[in-house]
Motif scaffolding. Structure first.
Motif, PDB file in Angstrom:
ATOM      1  N   VAL A   1       0.418  -1.066   0.301  1.00 43.12           N
ATOM      2  CA  VAL A   1      -0.369   0.080   0.034  1.00 43.12           C
ATOM      3  C   VAL A   1       0.982   1.027   0.219  1.00 43.12           C
ATOM      4  CG1 VAL A   1      -1.972   1.244   1.034  1.00 43.12           C
ATOM      5  CG2 VAL A   1      -1.557  -1.317   1.099  1.00 43.12           C
ATOM      6  N   PHE A   2       1.726   1.429   0.731  1.00 48.78           N
ATOM      7  CA  PHE A   2       2.456   2.341   1.025  1.00 48.78           C
ATOM      8  C   PHE A   2       3.267   2.883  -0.019  1.00 48.78           C
ATOM      9  CE2 PHE A   2       6.847   4.603   2.444  1.00 48.78           C
ATOM     10  CZ  PHE A   2       5.997   5.617   3.284  1.00 48.78           C
ATOM     11  N   PHE A   3       4.744   1.802  -0.382  1.00 47.99           N
ATOM     12  CA  PHE A   3       5.179   1.826  -1.816  1.00 47.99           C
ATOM     13  C   PHE A   3       4.315   2.229  -3.050  1.00 47.99           C
ATOM     14  CE2 PHE A   3       8.171   0.646   1.649  1.00 47.99           C
ATOM     15  CZ  PHE A   3       9.714   1.555   1.326  1.00 47.99           C
ATOM     16  N   GLY A   4       2.794   1.570  -2.955  1.00 44.33           N
ATOM     17  CA  GLY A   4       2.032   1.276  -4.164  1.00 44.33           C
ATOM     18  C   GLY A   4       1.775   2.823  -4.440  1.00 44.33           C
ATOM     19  N   ALA A   5       1.493   3.120  -3.490  1.00 44.38           N
ATOM     20  CA  ALA A   5       0.745   4.628  -3.354  1.00 44.38           C
ATOM     21  C   ALA A   5       2.399   5.877  -3.422  1.00 44.38           C
ATOM     22  CB  ALA A   5       0.262   5.249  -1.853  1.00 44.38           C
ATOM     23  N   LEU A   6       3.150   5.963  -2.873  1.00 45.78           N
ATOM     24  CA  LEU A   6       4.130   7.011  -3.184  1.00 45.78           C
ATOM     25  C   LEU A   6       4.645   6.549  -4.502  1.00 45.78           C
ATOM     26  CD1 LEU A   6       6.281   8.101  -2.011  1.00 45.78           C
ATOM     27  CD2 LEU A   6       7.471   6.457  -1.663  1.00 45.78           C
ATOM     28  N   GLY A   7       4.674   5.205  -4.881  1.00 47.55           N
ATOM     29  CA  GLY A   7       5.422   4.947  -6.747  1.00 47.55           C
ATOM     30  C   GLY A   7       4.100   6.284  -7.614  1.00 47.55           C
ATOM     31  N   TYR A   8       2.765   5.508  -7.287  1.00 51.20           N
ATOM     32  CA  TYR A   8       2.392   6.267  -7.974  1.00 51.20           C
ATOM     33  C   TYR A   8       2.800   7.965  -7.744  1.00 51.20           C
ATOM     34  CZ  TYR A   8      -2.319   7.445 -10.476  1.00 51.20           C
ATOM     35  OH  TYR A   8      -3.113   7.951 -11.222  1.00 51.20           O
ATOM     36  N   GLY A   9       2.356   8.599  -6.781  1.00 50.10           N
ATOM     37  CA  GLY A   9       2.982   9.865  -6.810  1.00 50.10           C
ATOM     38  C   GLY A   9       4.214  10.149  -7.757  1.00 50.10           C
TER      39      GLY A   9
END
Length: 301
Positions: A27-35
């Motif tokens: 969740v964390f790195f997925g959201a960070l990566g998308y941003g």
């Protein structure tokens, strides 16, 4: 420090710690990566535009300074010379800050491999933190293990609470700044919002540092834009100081503002920008260390 509380919450629900870390990482790195995926193209375009317009903006600033210089030439008591010295000092400071930023950006490619190691190291720290602490405590005499464990727990509570709260505050302020700059039509809104968010990690002085580039860009647009930007920055800092920080941070450090300001002054004098960033975390460590020293001394006496 950011992810540990979330890992503990999910782990207490019955999931294996490794699976809990994996889900939170997703969740964390997925959201960070998308941003990053969405933001990097805009960021790069704004950086390129700044670089291309830098000579034009510099010439505009020089014309403003020359006009101000001529208007203050008749001021008495050496005020004109003193203002000229201040302007020259500011120009040198701004130039040095820009040079540091350019060097930092150019060095990101070399730093990229190290950045990739952070999630890996963090995974093992999150997974085996308790085992690492217990292994370390076995090296200490049994009669001192309880006090040292309590000391580490207090450090973790004080430092972890401060870092998590401060980073969340920085993210909120930076996001709101970028959105408001974009709404009011200021160029480089994402770039300026990121800068304000990053500098906000320095208490008290950070907001002043972060406001300078936004005001410099606003000067190239119009006087009304300067006023709008100044109002946005002042409103954000009022909300940060009186609403956002008290809610998120509470009284994590329980230190008087004067003590924090003194620590920042000392940190800035010793280590510059890095000293300003590290001053409060070091102060938190010293505070807990002094508190435990007093407890041990009272017990021994």
């Amino acid at each position: 420090y950011l992810l540990h509380p979330l890992v503990e919450i999910v782990h207490r629900k019955g999931l294996h710690r490794g699976i809990a870390i994996g889900l939170i990482y997703l969740v964390f790195f997925g959201a960070l990566g998308y941003g990053i995926y969405k933001g990097i193209p805009v960021f790069i375009n704004q950086m390129i535009d700044v670089a291309e317009r830098a000579p034009e903006m510099a010439e505009l600033y020089r014309s403003y300074i020359a006009r101000f210089h001529s208007q203050t030439s008749s001021w008495p008591f050496g005020l004109h010379e003193r203002l000229e010295q201040i302007i020259n000092t500011m120009e040198m400071k701004i130039s040095s800050i820009i040079s540091v930023l350019i060097e930092a950006l150019s060095g990101l490619s070399n730093f990229f491999i190290f950045l990739l190691l952070i999630p890996i190291i963090s995974f093992y720290l999150l997974k085996d933190a308790e085992n690492i602490i217990e292994s370390g405590l076995r090296l200490v005499p049994k009669k001192k293990r309880g006090s040292i464990k309590q000391f580490l727990t207090d450090i973790d509570h004080s430092l972890g609470g401060y870092l998590r709260g401060q980073l969340l505050v920085c993210f909120i302020i930076g996001t709101f700044a970028a959105i408001l700059f974009w709404v009011f039509g200021l160029n480089y809104s994402l770039l300026l919002g990121i800068f304000i968010g990053v500098t906000n990690i320095i208490p008290y002085f950070g907001p002043l540092i972060g406001a300078v580039p936004a005001l410099l860009v606003a000067v190239t647009v119009s006087t009304s834009m300067v006023i709008k930007v100044a109002i946005i920055v002042l409103v954000l800092q009022f909300l940060e100081g009186n609403v956002i920080s008290p809610i998120i941070m509470g009284k994590t450090l329980k230190l008087h503002p004067l003590v924090i300001i003194f620590a920042l002054l000392v940190g800035g004098e010793i280590g510059g920008i890095l000293g300003l960033i590290l001053a409060v975390p070091i102060l938190a460590f010293v505070k807990v260390a002094i508190s435990h020293s007093k407890t041990l001394m009272s017990k021994s006496s």
